[in-house]
Write an enzyme that holds these catalytic residues in place. Structure first.
Site: not given
Ligand code: DX5
Ligand code: ZN
Length: 218
Positions: A6, A68, A147, A177
């Site tokens: 990513s 998103m 993270g 993901d």
């Protein structure tokens, strides 16, 4: 197993170099996390940055755009123009966005269509759309930030989607993901995932090629 680092976890000041570094390190795809500050509580980057990444990596690299955003039906043409290969949108927007029309419109442009599922959303909501998706994306964190910690409950959804795919003779890929490193990758593989997105674990590794290889083989 396909590995898709990513770009959210890269050094944005050197984004073109970072994209090339991931590919040279063995990445199969580059995962582009687009956030609009509405669908998720963060703002990342949009179509112009995706176009810049495309210019940096050339035409061969596979660019997987994870939108998103509240209005993928409004924004998708700009991502197609930017040169992405796949556009994934969230099933949670099904009441506001006609996902069947969107799939048809995106695929008519020769771009693949993916549908994503948040941790709190039951996988069954995807069922009516599964015959028209190229990929089902199971989020293993609440989207918005890199993270975060992997949510193992998401593995059940991968198993369910895999079973549905077999029963119905469908061919879509299953992607996971969020929070994926080596340990999680092997759980995802066992559950039946075909493609793993990995941000922090790849871009922040001392040895990116070794981590990508290890995730692929986990
Ligand atoms: C979260 C994004 C993920 C995330 C993955 O909203 O969709 O792609 O950046 O990053 P890590 O691997 O750090 O969880
Ligand atoms: Zn993502």
């Amino acid at each position: 197993m396909l590995v898709a680092p990513s770009m959210l976890a890269c050094d944005f000041a050197r984004i073109g170099d970072e994209a090339r570094r991931a590919l040279i390190s063995g990445a199969d795809w580059l995962h582009l996390d687009v956030m609009d500050g509405h669908f998720v509580d963060n703002i990342s980057f949009g179509p112009d940055i995706c176009a810049a990444i495309r210019r940096a990596v050339g035409s061969d690299a596979f660019l997987d755009a994870h939108l998103m955003v509240d209005a993928p039906d409004h924004y998708y043409p700009r991502f197609i123009k930017a040169g992405v290969d796949m556009i994934t949108v969230h099933v949670e927007r099904e009441k506001a966005v006609n996902l069947k029309s969107l799939s048809a419109a995106i695929r008519a442009e020769g771009v693949q269509f993916g549908l994503a599922l948040n941790p709190a959303t039951p996988w069954e909501i995807m069922q009516p759309y599964l015959p028209m998706v190229d990929m089902a994306l199971v989020m293993s964190v609440v989207p918005g930030f890199g993270g975060q910690k992997f949510m193992p409950q998401s593995l059940d959804k991968v198993r369910a989607l895999k079973a549905w795919r077999e029963t119905n003779g469908a061919r879509f890929l299953i992607q996971m993901d969020g929070g994926i490193g080596l340990v999680q990758a092997s759980l995802c593989g066992e559950a039946g995932a075909d493609c793993l997105v990995a941000g922090s674990s790849t871009f922040q590794a001392d040895d990116m090629p070794a981590v990508i290889q290890a995730i692929r083989e986990a």
